[in-house]
Design a protein around this motif. Sequence first.
Motif, mmCIF file in Angstrom:
data_model
loop_
_atom_site.group_PDB
_atom_site.id
_atom_site.type_symbol
_atom_site.label_atom_id
_atom_site.label_comp_id
_atom_site.label_asym_id
_atom_site.label_seq_id
_atom_site.Cartn_x
_atom_site.Cartn_y
_atom_site.Cartn_z
ATOM 1 N N LEU A 163 32.500 -16.201 -21.400
ATOM 2 C CA LEU A 163 33.965 -16.224 -20.732
ATOM 3 C C LEU A 163 34.055 -15.006 -19.926
ATOM 4 C CD1 LEU A 163 36.033 -17.393 -23.945
ATOM 5 C CD2 LEU A 163 35.296 -18.819 -21.790
ATOM 6 N N GLY A 164 32.919 -14.114 -20.074
ATOM 7 C CA GLY A 164 33.168 -12.880 -19.050
ATOM 8 C C GLY A 164 33.686 -11.810 -19.545
ATOM 9 N N ASN A 165 33.807 -12.093 -20.981
ATOM 10 C CA ASN A 165 34.538 -10.773 -21.874
ATOM 11 C C ASN A 165 33.384 -9.791 -21.993
ATOM 12 O OD1 ASN A 165 37.068 -11.708 -22.176
ATOM 13 N ND2 ASN A 165 36.406 -13.318 -23.694
ATOM 14 N N VAL A 166 33.469 -8.629 -21.949
ATOM 15 C CA VAL A 166 32.518 -7.531 -22.303
ATOM 16 C C VAL A 166 32.319 -7.418 -23.815
ATOM 17 C CG1 VAL A 166 31.573 -5.081 -22.105
ATOM 18 C CG2 VAL A 166 32.560 -6.237 -20.138
ATOM 19 N N VAL A 167 31.423 -7.792 -24.532
ATOM 20 C CA VAL A 167 31.305 -7.676 -25.711
ATOM 21 C C VAL A 167 30.505 -6.568 -26.580
ATOM 22 C CG1 VAL A 167 31.631 -10.304 -25.773
ATOM 23 C CG2 VAL A 167 29.520 -9.496 -25.801
ATOM 24 N N GLY A 168 29.824 -6.042 -25.436
ATOM 25 C CA GLY A 168 28.935 -4.948 -25.833
ATOM 26 C C GLY A 168 27.605 -5.355 -26.024
ATOM 27 N N GLY A 169 26.418 -4.410 -26.412
ATOM 28 C CA GLY A 169 25.153 -4.947 -26.503
ATOM 29 C C GLY A 169 24.305 -4.691 -27.861
ATOM 30 N N LYS A 170 23.241 -5.306 -28.025
ATOM 31 C CA LYS A 170 22.340 -4.853 -28.973
ATOM 32 C C LYS A 170 21.444 -3.748 -28.656
ATOM 33 C CE LYS A 170 21.889 -9.546 -30.643
ATOM 34 N NZ LYS A 170 20.935 -10.713 -30.728
ATOM 35 N N PHE A 171 21.165 -3.360 -27.373
ATOM 36 C CA PHE A 171 20.468 -2.405 -26.928
ATOM 37 C C PHE A 171 21.237 -1.448 -25.865
ATOM 38 C CE2 PHE A 171 17.622 -5.631 -28.201
ATOM 39 C CZ PHE A 171 16.488 -4.869 -28.650
ATOM 40 N N LEU A 172 20.964 -0.027 -25.796
ATOM 41 C CA LEU A 172 21.642 0.672 -24.986
ATOM 42 C C LEU A 172 20.423 1.801 -24.016
ATOM 43 C CD1 LEU A 172 24.089 2.404 -23.801
ATOM 44 C CD2 LEU A 172 23.845 3.830 -25.741
ATOM 45 N N SER A 173 20.660 2.049 -23.113
ATOM 46 C CA SER A 173 19.884 2.702 -22.287
ATOM 47 C C SER A 173 20.491 3.384 -21.190
ATOM 48 C CB SER A 173 18.603 1.995 -21.428
ATOM 49 O OG SER A 173 17.711 3.064 -20.965
ATOM 50 N N VAL A 174 20.628 4.799 -21.220
ATOM 51 C CA VAL A 174 21.436 5.588 -20.209
ATOM 52 C C VAL A 174 20.712 6.680 -19.743
ATOM 53 C CG1 VAL A 174 23.462 7.091 -19.599
ATOM 54 C CG2 VAL A 174 23.536 4.773 -21.145
ATOM 55 N N VAL A 175 20.384 7.095 -18.605
ATOM 56 C CA VAL A 175 19.736 8.210 -18.094
ATOM 57 C C VAL A 175 20.468 8.718 -17.022
ATOM 58 C CG1 VAL A 175 17.416 7.381 -18.533
ATOM 59 C CG2 VAL A 175 18.338 6.948 -16.401
ATOM 60 N N SER A 176 20.393 10.203 -16.860
ATOM 61 C CA SER A 176 21.381 10.905 -15.893
ATOM 62 C C SER A 176 20.565 12.325 -15.463
ATOM 63 C CB SER A 176 22.651 11.525 -16.603
ATOM 64 O OG SER A 176 23.283 12.252 -15.728
ATOM 65 N N ALA A 177 20.824 12.521 -14.059
ATOM 66 C CA ALA A 177 20.104 13.862 -13.465
ATOM 67 C C ALA A 177 21.531 14.488 -12.670
ATOM 68 C CB ALA A 177 18.863 13.205 -12.646
ATOM 69 N N GLU A 178 21.316 15.800 -12.818
ATOM 70 C CA GLU A 178 22.388 16.321 -12.383
ATOM 71 C C GLU A 178 22.018 17.757 -11.856
ATOM 72 O OE1 GLU A 178 26.674 18.294 -13.848
ATOM 73 O OE2 GLU A 178 26.028 16.284 -14.454
ATOM 74 N N TYR A 179 22.388 18.294 -10.773
ATOM 75 C CA TYR A 179 22.113 19.699 -10.370
ATOM 76 C C TYR A 179 23.278 20.463 -10.084
ATOM 77 C CZ TYR A 179 20.746 23.639 -7.463
ATOM 78 O OH TYR A 179 20.563 24.876 -7.167
ATOM 79 N N GLU A 180 23.439 21.488 -10.630
ATOM 80 C CA GLU A 180 24.677 22.303 -10.670
ATOM 81 C C GLU A 180 24.584 23.384 -10.077
ATOM 82 O OE1 GLU A 180 27.512 24.051 -14.141
ATOM 83 O OE2 GLU A 180 27.152 22.014 -14.387
#
Length: 554
Positions: free
Chosen positions: A469-486
């Motif tokens: 139905l298009g509802n965000v139900v979450g996931g069994k897996f998670l992958s997040v990466v981030s790069a930042e210059y300060e």
Amino acid sequence: MRADVSVRGLNSEAQKNVEFLLSLTKENCEAPEWKIRDLFDQADADISQALRALGYYHPVIEKSLAFNDPCWQADFAINSGPQVIISDIAISLTGDADDDPEFQKLRNQLLTAKGKPLRHDHYEKMKSRIQSLALEKGYLKSSFSKKQLLIDKANNKAHITLVFNAGKRMVFGDISIDQDILDPDFVQKLIPIKSGDYYSGEQLANTHNTLSKSDYFDMIDIRPDIENIHQHQVPVSLKLHPKKKHHYSLGAGFDTDIGPLLSATYINRRVNRRGHFFNANIDLSPVLSTADAEYSVPLDNPVSDFFSFGGGFKREDTDTFKSLSAKLSARLKHAFDNGWKQTLFIDSVYEDFTIGATSRQVLLLVPGGSWLRSVSDSPTRPTRGYRLEFNLAGSYKNPLSDVSFAQASVAAVWMHPFPWGGRFIARTEQGAMLVDQFDRLPTSYRFYAGGMNSIRGYAYKELGAKDPLGNVVGGKFLSVVSAEYEHPVLDDWGVAAFIDGGNAFNPDNISIKAGTGFGVRWYSPIGPIRLDFAIPLSDADSSFQIHFAAGARL
């Protein structure tokens, strides 16, 4: 008006030292002529003294002095001559230090000065390092029986001879403790030093830090009685002043993930004389509200081991789901000597949650553990360090648990300085689970992405796998990466550019989202405050997000 005193012909270090010791440089144009001429005559001695400190014993000085309107001028052209070289060093250690590994290590380091140019401040530092190590290691009656620096001016050579009599190494004697708020046996367990241990300044500092971190004491006075050493034993007295038993605090803030925030905290630092303590917290916001209480019991090693039990409530109302949960928990906490902190737990959780048109009520019994290590070069403004956290949790379907699942996650932040003052910040979060009935798994244990500390450019927990139905139900897996210059732009301000990517997903439908943007940083006295402007690079509920948060990342 400052007069013109010119010093030429020297390297920068020698010139700086000459200008510092040359009395004439401190006079202005209004000084009387007789004084200037006297100081000009004295200049040779000033220059020689300044150069001898750096090992130059044969300077050739050409100088001139002129009195012109409106001021006088002095000029010094100096050839420093050859620098004296250390031709040999003899360092003898007597007493217990003769076979002490740390003294042998220091001696070998000091001997490397052989063949190098002589500097008198380095010679003084050489003696000071030996004396400092002796005091640190408990050689409290030590002294130099010989300290000699001989200069062979004709051959430009220096000979150093040091004989250090360390004597006997002291041990801690009787340790007296003056306090009346906790059981003496319990306080004794908080103190790292023990009678009979080798005396050490580092151990005294460690004792002070340990007692400070215990949160029982406001003032800590540790006094080794150097004047009354008996049979190489140093008595130590500790006077401990308690903190207030009860602590209350109220706070208000704002976080773009959860909105305006009101918080209240209560701490009872000493429930009884055995060191038990209690804390309770309430955080209220439109998106996430929590209330929890915990009773903690120090174990046999109260510095590192605690058992605690407690409970709490959580209400979460995001664009993706709504949930209300209650938890009872027991925790066993241990801090390892290598910096790792371990928490083993078992939670009994009841959660009522709604996703789209579907509502569930689920009971879980969840054992698990977490392991955390954080290292940085500054608590409020780090430029180098890392944070690493592992989490394991799971449940097996039984009368006390409605769902079987096993879950693991790791989160890491790495910070590294750049030569021009900036710093690079890499961040990742990875998670995976096995679950028998995902549709019955509470939202607290599902993976979501989006928000200030996840993928910027998307709202808090906006991202995840979707149902038909298009509802965000979450996931069994998670992958997040981030790069930042300060990069700093003023003493207490900086700017940042970043890109984040990833998602929470299921293996049959992997969709990667990304966001990018720039931010402003204020390095406040209580820690960094971050304001980020981010745009999503994939489909999102909004065309941009403003993220605001405070607090150190490590």
